[in-house]
Design an enzyme around this catalytic site. Structure first.
Site, PDB file in Angstrom:
ATOM      1  NE  ARG A   1      49.142 -11.095 -49.395  1.00 59.59           N
ATOM      2  CZ  ARG A   1      48.275 -10.903 -48.427  1.00 59.59           C
ATOM      3  NH1 ARG A   1      48.573 -11.217 -47.194  1.00 59.59           N
ATOM      4  NH2 ARG A   1      47.076 -10.416 -48.697  1.00 59.59           N
TER       5      ARG A   1
ATOM      6  CE  LYS B   1      54.805 -16.852 -43.839  1.00 61.51           C
ATOM      7  NZ  LYS B   1      54.318 -15.495 -44.075  1.00 61.51           N
TER       8      LYS B   1
ATOM      9  NE  ARG C   1      47.139 -11.297 -35.712  1.00 61.47           N
ATOM     10  CZ  ARG C   1      48.464 -11.389 -35.793  1.00 61.47           C
ATOM     11  NH1 ARG C   1      49.080 -12.450 -35.314  1.00 61.47           N
ATOM     12  NH2 ARG C   1      49.169 -10.428 -36.334  1.00 61.47           N
TER      13      ARG C   1
HETATM   14  C1  BTN Z   1      55.131 -13.578 -47.110  1.00 59.11           C
HETATM   15  O1  BTN Z   1      54.964 -14.551 -46.369  1.00 59.11           O
HETATM   16  O2  BTN Z   1      54.745 -12.443 -46.781  1.00 59.11           O
HETATM   17  C2  BTN Z   1      55.800 -13.785 -48.429  1.00 59.11           C
HETATM   18  C3  BTN Z   1      57.243 -14.124 -48.268  1.00 59.11           C
HETATM   19  C4  BTN Z   1      57.969 -14.298 -49.599  1.00 59.11           C
HETATM   20  C5  BTN Z   1      59.458 -14.437 -49.407  1.00 59.11           C
HETATM   21  C6  BTN Z   1      60.154 -14.798 -50.684  1.00 59.11           C
HETATM   22  S1  BTN Z   1      61.836 -15.269 -50.402  1.00 59.11           S
HETATM   23  C7  BTN Z   1      62.154 -15.236 -52.110  1.00 59.11           C
HETATM   24  C8  BTN Z   1      61.423 -14.034 -52.667  1.00 59.11           C
HETATM   25  N1  BTN Z   1      62.248 -12.845 -52.539  1.00 59.11           N
HETATM   26  C9  BTN Z   1      61.730 -11.969 -51.685  1.00 59.11           C
HETATM   27  O3  BTN Z   1      62.241 -10.875 -51.374  1.00 59.11           O
HETATM   28  N2  BTN Z   1      60.573 -12.425 -51.205  1.00 59.11           N
HETATM   29  C10 BTN Z   1      60.235 -13.718 -51.746  1.00 59.11           C
END
Ligand code: BTN
Length: 254
Positions: A60, A119, A247
């Protein structure tokens, strides 16, 4: 390559999503980037894309998402999607995934799964419109086996800490039906019916938090559209999830 239960997943999901396909790739830049490319090109069939390795995984707010081969489950699900209101969708997905993993998995607003203040997984929701039809791409990364802290003072959590025999394939098989059903329910009824289920797993409630856009206060839970309720000296403030991260004090595992 790991043995993936692609056929079992297809058998469970295709009655819910006609035309559903499952693809498992050894490597791609990002499963979400690929499904967004396909969506923009007008490919609207419901698709689950799993990658054993992502070379440009995205999180994100433009952050990278790093994962090592065999240590995590990285996948995206694309499907036609036209809810009246998209608010709270990442929370709804979090509820579905957390409930299918373990009773002790918590949810950190707006899009993380946590265990013991660390996390465990992240969710990235994106939308695409092509030819007047909208699609959602839900990208999920789950840490399956422990990995190094990579600059964080606390290492991320891993599913094998809660479920010692966890594997990426078994995890995916377990969560897919709940994920698809929750997306379908959300499309019809929005986030409000899921609010109570989010709240029992809300790890921020009652804690002092800071938002990335400079607000702080006590987290009071979420409202019926999934906005974070923050108690401040001047009263209650509602924080929308779109551009903000949160946070809690005393942790850096955001
Ligand atoms: C976050 O925590 O910010 C979101 C992470 C999301 C990761 C997943 S892995 C599969 C899919 N492909 C990506 O490039 N991102 C999501």
């Amino acid at each position: 390559m790991e043995l993936w239960p692609a056929e079992s997943i297809w058998e469970q999901i295709s009655p819910l999503l006609p035309g559903f396909t499952v693809e498992v790739l050894p490597e791609i830049d990002s499963t979400s980037t690929e499904l967004m490319r396909r969506a923009r090109a007008g490919r609207t069939e419901p698709t689950l894309l799993v990658a054993e390795r992502q070379t440009a995984g995205r999180g994100r707010l433009g952050r990278p998402w790093q994962s090592a081969v065999g240590d995590s489950l990285t996948f995206s699900l694309a499907l036609p999607f036209a809810p009246c209101d998209w608010s709270g969708l990442s929370l709804a997905v979090g509820v579905a995934v957390a409930e299918s993993l373990h009773p002790d998995v918590g949810l950190k607003w707006p899009n993380d799964l946590w265990w013991q203040d660390r996390k465990l997984a992240g969710i990235l929701i994106e939308a695409a419109t092509s030819g007047g039809r909208s699609q959602v791409v839900v990208g999920i990364g789950i840490n399956i086996r422990p990995r190094p802290a990579e600059g964080l003072s606390t290492p991320p959590a891993a599913l094998t800490e809660l479920w010692p025999e966890a594997s990426a394939g078994a995890t995916l098989l377990r969560l897919m039906p709940a994920l698809v059903r929750t997306l379908q329910d959300f499309e019809r009824h929005g986030f409000a019916p899921l609010q109570a289920r989010f709240e029992v797993r809300d790890v921020l409630r009652g804690r002092e938090v800071h938002t990335s856009d400079g607000h702080s206060g006590m987290a009071l839970g979420v409202g019926p559209t999934g906005a974070l309720r923050l108690q401040q000296a001047g009263g209650e403030r509602l924080i929308d999830s779109s551009e903000v991260s949160v946070r809690p004090l005393n942790t850096n595992t955001n």
